[in-house]
Design a protein around this motif. Structure first.
Motif, PDB file in Angstrom:
ATOM      1  N   ASN A 141       0.819  -1.399  -0.119  1.00 28.52           N
ATOM      2  CA  ASN A 141      -0.032   0.051   0.179  1.00 28.52           C
ATOM      3  C   ASN A 141       0.696   1.476   0.103  1.00 28.52           C
ATOM      4  O   ASN A 141       0.426   2.431  -0.437  1.00 28.52           O
ATOM      5  N   ILE A 142       1.977   1.141   0.332  1.00 22.70           N
ATOM      6  CA  ILE A 142       2.963   2.356   0.502  1.00 22.70           C
ATOM      7  C   ILE A 142       4.254   2.207  -0.499  1.00 22.70           C
ATOM      8  O   ILE A 142       5.113   2.783  -0.256  1.00 22.70           O
ATOM      9  N   GLY A 143       3.901   1.260  -1.590  1.00 21.40           N
ATOM     10  CA  GLY A 143       4.853   1.373  -2.388  1.00 21.40           C
ATOM     11  C   GLY A 143       6.222   0.337  -1.962  1.00 21.40           C
ATOM     12  O   GLY A 143       7.279   0.466  -2.654  1.00 21.40           O
ATOM     13  N   LEU A 144       6.106  -0.441  -0.924  1.00 26.75           N
ATOM     14  CA  LEU A 144       7.236  -1.306  -0.316  1.00 26.75           C
ATOM     15  C   LEU A 144       6.455  -2.654  -0.135  1.00 26.75           C
ATOM     16  O   LEU A 144       6.161  -2.912   0.906  1.00 26.75           O
ATOM     17  N   PHE A 145       6.949  -3.594  -1.022  1.00 29.14           N
ATOM     18  CA  PHE A 145       6.470  -5.000  -0.922  1.00 29.14           C
ATOM     19  C   PHE A 145       7.133  -5.497   0.385  1.00 29.14           C
ATOM     20  O   PHE A 145       8.223  -5.321   0.552  1.00 29.14           O
ATOM     21  N   CYS A 146       6.357  -6.382   0.987  1.00 32.17           N
ATOM     22  CA  CYS A 146       6.631  -6.795   2.278  1.00 32.17           C
ATOM     23  C   CYS A 146       7.661  -8.295   2.051  1.00 32.17           C
ATOM     24  O   CYS A 146       7.099  -9.338   2.357  1.00 32.17           O
ATOM     25  N   SER A 147       8.474  -8.008   1.191  1.00 26.57           N
ATOM     26  CA  SER A 147       9.626  -9.163   0.891  1.00 26.57           C
ATOM     27  C   SER A 147      10.224  -9.941   1.957  1.00 26.57           C
ATOM     28  O   SER A 147      10.100 -11.235   2.048  1.00 26.57           O
ATOM     29  N   THR A 148      10.650  -9.212   2.880  1.00 22.94           N
ATOM     30  CA  THR A 148      11.294  -9.949   4.177  1.00 22.94           C
ATOM     31  C   THR A 148      10.220 -10.661   5.009  1.00 22.94           C
ATOM     32  O   THR A 148      10.428 -11.840   5.409  1.00 22.94           O
ATOM     33  N   PRO A 149       8.927  -9.958   5.319  1.00 20.54           N
ATOM     34  CA  PRO A 149       8.014 -10.759   6.170  1.00 20.54           C
ATOM     35  C   PRO A 149       7.323 -11.833   5.299  1.00 20.54           C
ATOM     36  O   PRO A 149       7.152 -12.781   5.871  1.00 20.54           O
ATOM     37  N   MET A 150       7.629 -11.792   3.925  1.00 23.42           N
ATOM     38  CA  MET A 150       7.047 -12.813   3.160  1.00 23.42           C
ATOM     39  C   MET A 150       7.676 -14.107   3.501  1.00 23.42           C
ATOM     40  O   MET A 150       7.223 -14.984   3.392  1.00 23.42           O
ATOM     41  N   VAL A 151       9.163 -14.106   3.817  1.00 23.25           N
ATOM     42  CA  VAL A 151      10.021 -15.170   3.887  1.00 23.25           C
ATOM     43  C   VAL A 151       9.153 -16.090   5.196  1.00 23.25           C
ATOM     44  O   VAL A 151       8.683 -17.375   5.102  1.00 23.25           O
ATOM     45  N   ALA A 152       8.806 -15.544   6.408  1.00 23.96           N
ATOM     46  CA  ALA A 152       8.248 -16.159   7.458  1.00 23.96           C
ATOM     47  C   ALA A 152       6.813 -16.388   7.190  1.00 23.96           C
ATOM     48  O   ALA A 152       6.424 -17.624   7.574  1.00 23.96           O
ATOM     49  N   LEU A 153       6.285 -15.593   6.490  1.00 22.48           N
ATOM     50  CA  LEU A 153       4.697 -15.826   6.224  1.00 22.48           C
ATOM     51  C   LEU A 153       4.395 -16.906   5.518  1.00 22.48           C
ATOM     52  O   LEU A 153       3.699 -17.861   5.823  1.00 22.48           O
ATOM     53  N   SER A 154       5.337 -17.191   4.310  1.00 19.93           N
ATOM     54  CA  SER A 154       5.013 -18.356   3.220  1.00 19.93           C
ATOM     55  C   SER A 154       5.533 -19.536   4.037  1.00 19.93           C
ATOM     56  O   SER A 154       5.159 -20.543   3.376  1.00 19.93           O
ATOM     57  N   ARG A 155       6.166 -19.572   4.958  1.00 22.25           N
ATOM     58  CA  ARG A 155       6.522 -20.791   5.833  1.00 22.25           C
ATOM     59  C   ARG A 155       5.611 -21.299   6.697  1.00 22.25           C
ATOM     60  O   ARG A 155       5.736 -21.971   7.582  1.00 22.25           O
ATOM     61  N   ASN A 156       4.625 -20.185   6.972  1.00 28.21           N
ATOM     62  CA  ASN A 156       3.386 -20.782   7.856  1.00 28.21           C
ATOM     63  C   ASN A 156       2.044 -20.978   7.409  1.00 28.21           C
ATOM     64  O   ASN A 156       1.386 -21.790   7.776  1.00 28.21           O
ATOM     65  N   VAL A 157       1.958 -20.182   6.236  1.00 27.91           N
ATOM     66  CA  VAL A 157       0.410 -20.381   5.740  1.00 27.91           C
ATOM     67  C   VAL A 157       0.766 -20.657   3.952  1.00 27.91           C
ATOM     68  O   VAL A 157       1.872 -20.637   3.736  1.00 27.91           O
ATOM     69  N   SER A 158      -0.544 -21.283   3.588  1.00 22.19           N
ATOM     70  CA  SER A 158      -0.375 -21.685   2.035  1.00 22.19           C
ATOM     71  C   SER A 158      -0.057 -20.646   1.004  1.00 22.19           C
ATOM     72  O   SER A 158      -0.066 -19.499   1.339  1.00 22.19           O
ATOM     73  N   SER A 159       0.358 -20.813  -0.005  1.00 23.20           N
ATOM     74  CA  SER A 159       1.049 -19.963  -1.022  1.00 23.20           C
ATOM     75  C   SER A 159      -0.189 -18.977  -1.024  1.00 23.20           C
ATOM     76  O   SER A 159      -0.041 -17.572  -1.379  1.00 23.20           O
ATOM     77  N   LYS A 160      -1.405 -19.526  -1.509  1.00 21.77           N
ATOM     78  CA  LYS A 160      -2.590 -18.691  -1.894  1.00 21.77           C
ATOM     79  C   LYS A 160      -2.961 -17.660  -0.825  1.00 21.77           C
ATOM     80  O   LYS A 160      -3.140 -16.322  -0.995  1.00 21.77           O
ATOM     81  N   HIS A 161      -2.932 -18.037   0.351  1.00 24.29           N
ATOM     82  CA  HIS A 161      -3.311 -17.156   1.497  1.00 24.29           C
ATOM     83  C   HIS A 161      -2.130 -16.086   1.700  1.00 24.29           C
ATOM     84  O   HIS A 161      -2.103 -14.806   2.047  1.00 24.29           O
ATOM     85  N   ALA A 162      -0.796 -16.489   1.524  1.00 25.04           N
ATOM     86  CA  ALA A 162       0.367 -15.610   1.874  1.00 25.04           C
ATOM     87  C   ALA A 162       0.175 -14.546   0.688  1.00 25.04           C
ATOM     88  O   ALA A 162       0.322 -13.251   0.992  1.00 25.04           O
ATOM     89  N   MET A 163       0.067 -15.043  -0.591  1.00 25.81           N
ATOM     90  CA  MET A 163      -0.039 -14.132  -1.652  1.00 25.81           C
ATOM     91  C   MET A 163      -1.231 -13.068  -1.719  1.00 25.81           C
ATOM     92  O   MET A 163      -1.024 -12.033  -1.865  1.00 25.81           O
ATOM     93  N   GLU A 164      -2.312 -13.452  -1.037  1.00 19.78           N
ATOM     94  CA  GLU A 164      -3.390 -12.561  -1.032  1.00 19.78           C
ATOM     95  C   GLU A 164      -2.823 -11.485   0.159  1.00 19.78           C
ATOM     96  O   GLU A 164      -3.281 -10.589   0.043  1.00 19.78           O
ATOM     97  N   MET A 165      -2.412 -11.861   1.240  1.00 22.14           N
ATOM     98  CA  MET A 165      -1.899 -10.963   2.339  1.00 22.14           C
ATOM     99  C   MET A 165      -0.948  -9.943   1.655  1.00 22.14           C
ATOM    100  O   MET A 165      -1.042  -8.677   1.978  1.00 22.14           O
ATOM    101  N   LEU A 166       0.018 -10.593   0.851  1.00 25.30           N
ATOM    102  CA  LEU A 166       1.058  -9.541   0.375  1.00 25.30           C
ATOM    103  C   LEU A 166       0.693  -8.739  -0.554  1.00 25.30           C
ATOM    104  O   LEU A 166       1.010  -7.393  -0.933  1.00 25.30           O
TER     105      LEU A 166
END
Length: 264
Positions: A141-166
């Motif tokens: 939302n502020i032009g900064l993709f949550c790339s590092t949070p993505m690492v932990a997030l994608s190891r906890n939830v499915s790809s579809k749910h992680a991508m929706e949040m991101l």
């Protein structure tokens, strides 16, 4: 040492680490990251600590990186590159330290956990939240993709749910966070502390050696293929059986008595 991290150790071996900068919504500033990293390392080395509970004072568990600190760093001649690099590397090292800590780490969330704050939740071994808590990876939302949070997030939830949040960046409720596997369970606000403490004390009553063996094995086998994982886990199981606590636990079960752990 500042009071960015409050520490309280109970007689049961449960260490509470509380992020304590509510005016900045417990932002993960460079100083906060450093103090939390030191506290996690110290907990891992202390024989008195059995379990770590990580919480936050105020209306936010953590709102993520300190955007005012990031903005100020842009005044440097390199437009902030050196600071940004250092900050992200320190944050990644701290998150990794939680995973590598031999003691189980539990996130207790009462409020918002966004961006790197959501990453912190995902990095913990267990997570319990109040029914009013909310979660997001809103960097997009502020032009900064949550790339590092993505690492932990994608190891906890499915790809579809992680991508929706991101990709969407919206807040999700505690119940939705539980549904997709970001947190374990939701509790009422008034009972969250007691609920988490009860879980922590149950874990703390186990053999610390067994917990350390199991936690390390869990994360190591995750990145292996099936055959490698079974071979590795089998070796870990055999070695665990040969520990004094492994022998004591089985003997106590057969003899129908409580085990006496030696952590050996």
């Amino acid at each position: 040492m500042s009071e960015l991290i409050e520490k309280a150790l109970s007689g049961d071996g449960v260490l509470r680490l509380t992020l304590n900068n509510s005016q900045r919504r417990n932002a993960l500033s460079e100083a906060m990251i450093e103090e939390l990293h030191q506290a996690i390392n110290a907990a891992g080395e202390s024989p008195d600590v059995k379990v770590v509970v990580l919480s936050g004072n105020g209306p936010a568990f953590s709102a993520g990186h300190d955007l005012k600190e990031i903005t100020a760093a842009r005044e440097a001649s390199d437009n902030g590159r050196a600071f940004f690099t250092r900050l992200i590397e320190k944050c990644a090292a701290m998150m990794t330290a939680i995973v590598h800590c031999p003691k189980p780490v539990i996130a207790e969330i009462d409020g918002i956990a966004t961006a790197a704050g959501c990453q912190l939740v995902a990095s913990c071994d267990l997570a319990y939240a109040s029914e009013t808590s909310r979660f997001a990876t809103p960097g997009v939302n502020i032009g900064l993709f949550c790339s590092t949070p993505m690492v932990a997030l994608s190891r906890n939830v499915s790809s579809k749910h992680a991508m929706e949040m991101l990709l969407v960046g919206d807040m999700i409720s505690a119940s939705d966070a539980e549904r997709i596997g970001l947190i374990n369970r939701v509790a009422e606000v008034e009972s969250l502390n007691a609920f988490t403490q009860d879980i922590a004390e149950k874990i703390a009553a186990k053999s610390s050696l067994t917990l350390a063996i199991g936690k390390e094995a869990f994360y190591r086998q995750q990145v292996m293929d099936l055959q490698q994982a079974y071979a590795y886990a089998g070796e870990v199981m055999v070695n665990n059986m040969l520990t004094k606590d492994g022998e004591e636990g089985i003997t106590a079960f057969v003899e129908k008595r409580p085990p006496v752990w030696r952590n050996e």
